[in-house]
Write a protein that holds these residues in place. Structure first.
Motif, short mmCIF file in Angstrom:
data_model
loop_
_atom_site.label_atom_id
_atom_site.label_comp_id
_atom_site.label_asym_id
_atom_site.label_seq_id
_atom_site.Cartn_x
_atom_site.Cartn_y
_atom_site.Cartn_z
N SER A 191 -1.45 4.22 0.46
CA SER A 191 -0.14 3.79 -0.04
C SER A 191 -0.15 3.80 -1.57
CB SER A 191 0.19 2.38 0.44
OG SER A 191 0.53 2.41 1.82
N HIS A 192 1.05 3.77 -2.17
CA HIS A 192 1.12 3.80 -3.64
C HIS A 192 0.84 2.44 -4.28
CE1 HIS A 192 5.20 2.05 -3.82
NE2 HIS A 192 5.66 2.98 -3.01
N ILE A 193 0.49 2.49 -5.55
CA ILE A 193 0.20 1.27 -6.32
C ILE A 193 1.43 0.35 -6.30
CG2 ILE A 193 -1.63 2.03 -7.90
CD1 ILE A 193 0.56 2.85 -9.88
N PRO A 253 2.42 -1.80 -3.95
CA PRO A 253 3.04 -1.33 -2.71
C PRO A 253 4.38 -2.00 -2.41
CG PRO A 253 1.20 -2.78 -2.23
CD PRO A 253 1.13 -2.49 -3.69
N ASP A 254 5.31 -1.21 -1.88
CA ASP A 254 6.60 -1.75 -1.44
C ASP A 254 6.68 -1.63 0.08
OD1 ASP A 254 7.18 0.92 -0.84
OD2 ASP A 254 8.34 1.22 -2.67
N GLY A 255 7.79 -2.06 0.64
CA GLY A 255 7.95 -2.08 2.10
C GLY A 255 7.91 -0.70 2.72
N ASP A 256 8.36 0.32 1.98
CA ASP A 256 8.39 1.66 2.57
C ASP A 256 6.98 2.24 2.66
OD1 ASP A 256 9.69 3.85 3.72
OD2 ASP A 256 9.87 4.88 1.80
N THR A 257 6.21 2.10 1.59
CA THR A 257 4.85 2.68 1.62
C THR A 257 3.96 1.93 2.62
OG1 THR A 257 3.14 3.67 0.22
CG2 THR A 257 3.77 1.41 -0.32
N MET A 258 4.18 0.61 2.76
CA MET A 258 3.35 -0.16 3.70
C MET A 258 3.83 -0.01 5.14
SD MET A 258 2.38 -3.64 1.68
CE MET A 258 4.03 -4.12 1.24
N VAL A 276 1.23 8.30 1.92
CA VAL A 276 2.59 8.04 2.39
C VAL A 276 3.44 7.45 1.28
CG1 VAL A 276 2.21 7.79 4.88
CG2 VAL A 276 1.77 5.87 3.40
N ASP A 277 4.62 8.04 1.08
CA ASP A 277 5.60 7.54 0.10
C ASP A 277 5.07 7.65 -1.34
OD1 ASP A 277 8.17 6.31 -0.44
OD2 ASP A 277 7.16 4.39 -0.75
N ILE A 278 4.26 8.69 -1.59
CA ILE A 278 3.64 8.84 -2.91
C ILE A 278 4.13 10.13 -3.55
CG2 ILE A 278 1.42 9.20 -4.09
CD1 ILE A 278 0.13 7.33 -2.12
#
Ligand code: AMP
Ligand code: MN
Ligand code: MN
Length: 313
Positions: A18-20, A22-27, A80-82
């Motif tokens: 996940s991206h640094i 983290p937000d709800g979409d990446t998690m 994901v989501d990055i």
């Protein structure tokens, strides 16, 4: 999507990154993907730089992500989501040392940094992950649906954003069909606050300024503000929405102090484009919601952003 499904079916062990910050979409997307991988008999471990915001950890499907078991061997990595490799933060090293790499994302600014790249024009990465899960033939279940719903809620403003499509709503209906207790997730994430969040918002509203005849609203929080209320960066998530909500505002930004300068969150009205603006400052995101980090002091960071906005206003 077929390539990514094949990538998954051929592998045994996976790092899901996940991206640094983290937000709800990446998690949510990562959690759903890990559930799906496990249903296929694969092993997966979650990697992410940064603390999980307290609210998200209260959702069992996200809590499980944080506690995902450690793998001895990692041959495959999926981001994901990055949108770009630097958004992995310290996980970039692991990614670079992994033989097979793939990503699933939804940012127009994606730099196609993996070997297998799937970037969908959808309003949440969670929708792209749903498509992947369908492609894999994994049956949607309660845990997967709840995890995906966290992503959908975060990135679509609970299906309220201007760009939300019929497809988004129909896909979300597939999640509701699994009795996900949507109201419980929404109450946890969006309808429950803490004293420190309210205090931070109050501080940000004290710092709020308007520029260009009220067309721009902006504010900031310094590290000392967070320290004063024992708060972390995720406690200021609602601040940009406060700026954006002001009548006649076309552009809004919120900057918060980070070790190397200021991290900016930007939003704009549909006739503008903050993804391009933030990309020109080394960041990225979506047309109406984007971000970047400016390595400068506060005054300079604000000036740089106001100058950029004045070029397009
Ligand atoms: P935020 O303002 O942090 O809520 O981010 C809004 C959108 O911009 C999200 O889709 C982020 O993934 C993206 N974003 C934020 N900061 C950056 C950055 N430094 N580089 C690339 N994308 C970013
Ligand atoms: Mn995100
Ligand atoms: Mn996203």
């Amino acid at each position: 999507m077929k390539n990514l499904a094949e990538f998954i079916l051929q592998g045994d062990n996976f790092a899901v990154i996940s991206h640094i910050s983290p937000d709800g979409d990446t998690m949510g997307s990562a959690a759903a993907l890990i559930y799906a991988l496990e249903k296929l008999g694969k092993r997966a471990q979650w990697f992410c730089e940064g603390n999980v915001p307290e609210d998200y950890a209260k959702i069992p499907q996200i809590e499980k992500l944080v506690k995902s078991k450690k793998l001895e061997k990692i041959e495959n990595a999926i981001c994901v989501d990055i949108s770009s490799a630097d958004r992995m933060g310290s996980c970039l090293q692991l990614f670079n040392n992994t033989k097979n790499t793939a990503q699933i994302d939804h940012h127009a600014t994606n730099t196609m940094f993996a070997k297998v790249n799937v970037v969908r024009d959808r309003n949440a990465c969670a929708f792209a992950v749903l498509e992947l899960i369908e492609e894999l033939g994994v049956e949607l279940d309660y845990d997967i649906a709840r995890a995906l719903f966290v992503g959908v809620c975060t990135d679509t403003g609970r299906l309220s954003h201007v760009g939300v499509t019929k497809e988004d709503v129909l896909d979300t209906a597939k999640l509701y069909a699994l009795d996900i207790k949507h109201n419980e997730i929404i109450a946890t994430l969006f309808q429950t606050s803490t004293l420190k969040k309210i205090k931070l918002k109050g501080r940000a509203s004290q710092h709020l300024e308007l520029a260009f005849e009220g067309k721009v609203a902006y504010t900031y929080l310094d590290s000392t503000d967070y320290a004063e209320f024992s708060a972390q960066s995720s406690d200021s998530e609602g601040v940009i929405d406060m700026c954006k909500s002001i009548e006649n505002v076309c552009f809004s930004f919120f900057i918060r102090q980070v070790p190397n300068g200021y991290k900016a969150s930007m939003r704009c009205k549909p006739e503008y484009d903050v993804a391009t603006l933030c990309a020109s400052l080394g960041g990225g995101g979506h047309k109406l919601a984007a971000g970047c980090t400016i390595e400068a002091d506060r005054e300079t960071a604000i000036k740089i952003l106001l100058d950029k906005i004045s070029e397009v206003l």
